[in-house]
Design a protein around this motif. Sequence first.
Motif, PDB file in Angstrom:
ATOM      1  N   ARG A 176       2.432   8.067   5.722  1.00 17.71           N
ATOM      2  CA  ARG A 176       2.814   9.305   5.063  1.00 17.71           C
ATOM      3  C   ARG A 176       2.702   9.171   3.547  1.00 17.71           C
ATOM      4  O   ARG A 176       2.171  10.068   2.876  1.00 17.71           O
ATOM      5  CB  ARG A 176       4.237   9.692   5.456  1.00 17.71           C
ATOM      6  CG  ARG A 176       4.699  10.998   4.819  1.00 17.71           C
ATOM      7  CD  ARG A 176       6.101  11.369   5.277  1.00 17.71           C
ATOM      8  NE  ARG A 176       6.555  12.591   4.630  1.00 17.71           N
ATOM      9  CZ  ARG A 176       7.750  13.142   4.830  1.00 17.71           C
ATOM     10  NH1 ARG A 176       8.607  12.565   5.676  1.00 17.71           N
ATOM     11  NH2 ARG A 176       8.087  14.248   4.206  1.00 17.71           N
ATOM     12  N   ALA A 177       3.198   8.055   3.008  1.00 19.69           N
ATOM     13  CA  ALA A 177       3.104   7.844   1.567  1.00 19.69           C
ATOM     14  C   ALA A 177       1.649   7.767   1.121  1.00 19.69           C
ATOM     15  O   ALA A 177       1.273   8.301   0.064  1.00 19.69           O
ATOM     16  CB  ALA A 177       3.841   6.567   1.177  1.00 19.69           C
ATOM     17  N   ALA A 178       0.797   7.114   1.928  1.00 26.53           N
ATOM     18  CA  ALA A 178      -0.628   7.035   1.591  1.00 26.53           C
ATOM     19  C   ALA A 178      -1.264   8.418   1.602  1.00 26.53           C
ATOM     20  O   ALA A 178      -2.091   8.745   0.738  1.00 26.53           O
ATOM     21  CB  ALA A 178      -1.340   6.110   2.575  1.00 26.53           C
ATOM     22  N   ALA A 179      -0.876   9.250   2.586  1.00 22.75           N
ATOM     23  CA  ALA A 179      -1.429  10.603   2.661  1.00 22.75           C
ATOM     24  C   ALA A 179      -0.985  11.441   1.463  1.00 22.75           C
ATOM     25  O   ALA A 179      -1.777  12.209   0.893  1.00 22.75           O
ATOM     26  CB  ALA A 179      -0.999  11.270   3.964  1.00 22.75           C
ATOM     27  N   VAL A 180       0.283  11.295   1.057  1.00 23.30           N
ATOM     28  CA  VAL A 180       0.776  12.043  -0.104  1.00 23.30           C
ATOM     29  C   VAL A 180       0.041  11.607  -1.367  1.00 23.30           C
ATOM     30  O   VAL A 180      -0.375  12.445  -2.186  1.00 23.30           O
ATOM     31  CB  VAL A 180       2.297  11.840  -0.262  1.00 23.30           C
ATOM     32  CG1 VAL A 180       2.775  12.411  -1.601  1.00 23.30           C
ATOM     33  CG2 VAL A 180       3.043  12.505   0.891  1.00 23.30           C
ATOM     34  N   ALA A 181      -0.147  10.288  -1.548  1.00 18.62           N
ATOM     35  CA  ALA A 181      -0.853   9.793  -2.725  1.00 18.62           C
ATOM     36  C   ALA A 181      -2.300  10.283  -2.744  1.00 18.62           C
ATOM     37  O   ALA A 181      -2.813  10.730  -3.781  1.00 18.62           O
ATOM     38  CB  ALA A 181      -0.805   8.260  -2.765  1.00 18.62           C
ATOM     39  N   GLY A 182      -2.977  10.193  -1.602  1.00 20.29           N
ATOM     40  CA  GLY A 182      -4.356  10.664  -1.533  1.00 20.29           C
ATOM     41  C   GLY A 182      -4.460  12.160  -1.769  1.00 20.29           C
ATOM     42  O   GLY A 182      -5.370  12.633  -2.467  1.00 20.29           O
ATOM     43  N   GLY A 183      -3.517  12.917  -1.194  1.00 22.49           N
ATOM     44  CA  GLY A 183      -3.520  14.364  -1.409  1.00 22.49           C
ATOM     45  C   GLY A 183      -3.272  14.741  -2.855  1.00 22.49           C
ATOM     46  O   GLY A 183      -3.890  15.672  -3.392  1.00 22.49           O
ATOM     47  N   ALA A 184      -2.364  14.000  -3.514  1.00 27.25           N
ATOM     48  CA  ALA A 184      -2.091  14.274  -4.931  1.00 27.25           C
ATOM     49  C   ALA A 184      -3.330  13.995  -5.782  1.00 27.25           C
ATOM     50  O   ALA A 184      -3.642  14.747  -6.718  1.00 27.25           O
ATOM     51  CB  ALA A 184      -0.912  13.427  -5.411  1.00 27.25           C
TER      52      ALA A 184
END
Length: 250
Positions: free
Chosen positions: A4-12
């Motif tokens: 989830r944290a990786a997805a948030v970072a990539g999305g940002a």
Amino acid sequence: RRFRAAAVAGGAFLATIVVGLVAAPSASVYYWAHLVSISGKVNSKLSVGTLNNQSVQGMFTRMLGDGGAASALWFLLCVLLCVLGLVAAARASLRGDELVGVVITGGLSLFVSPISWSHHWVWVVPAFVLLAHTARTRARPLWWWLTGTFFVFFAAWPMRLDLFGNWDGSRTLQPWGLIWLAPRDDDRERTWTPIEFLLGNGYLFAGIALTLILTWRILRDRTPLPTLAEPIPPPVAADPDPVSSGSARH
């Protein structure tokens, strides 16, 4: 495995690209279309080797000029730093030392980037918090010396400097870091003295030194890493009628 944290970072990260395309479409398209050439030259007048670029490639470009040797050394040193640093950051996180992992990862991002302007070095704030906390908890003079040295390098001091790093008494006092005492721009970095070389690469040297110290302390600790505990089975409820269960003594 923090998906989830990786997805948030990539999305940002993708969101910043979209915002850039909407706000400045022509500049954004030019940037992404010329990313390789930009990594070797900021523009027609400014080299990656300018003092303001406190990255590994910036240091080697200041030493060797814009060429293949600087890029090759940059790549090799970055691979070494990333392998050691990311392993140490992961081990620190698994041990619960999140701040240590964050500081190491932030430092690596500055080292490996082709361009790390001096104002990109905001990672010195959590690094200073980490050093001050370590000095306070360990109560050893060495850590206080490291904290003080780190502060001296990265603090902004009131000085009267012109645009090329020369002292100009006619100018008003302005906040400058120690790196700005070294001559800069128009290839002045190529003629640095040894003292100017240390000052002009001060952010980078201090950051790498701190990262290596943290990495060494983490990797030399051979204590087994914590693992996820096995699920504890629910307790078995006591039988209210021990006679009927056959557990009564006869």
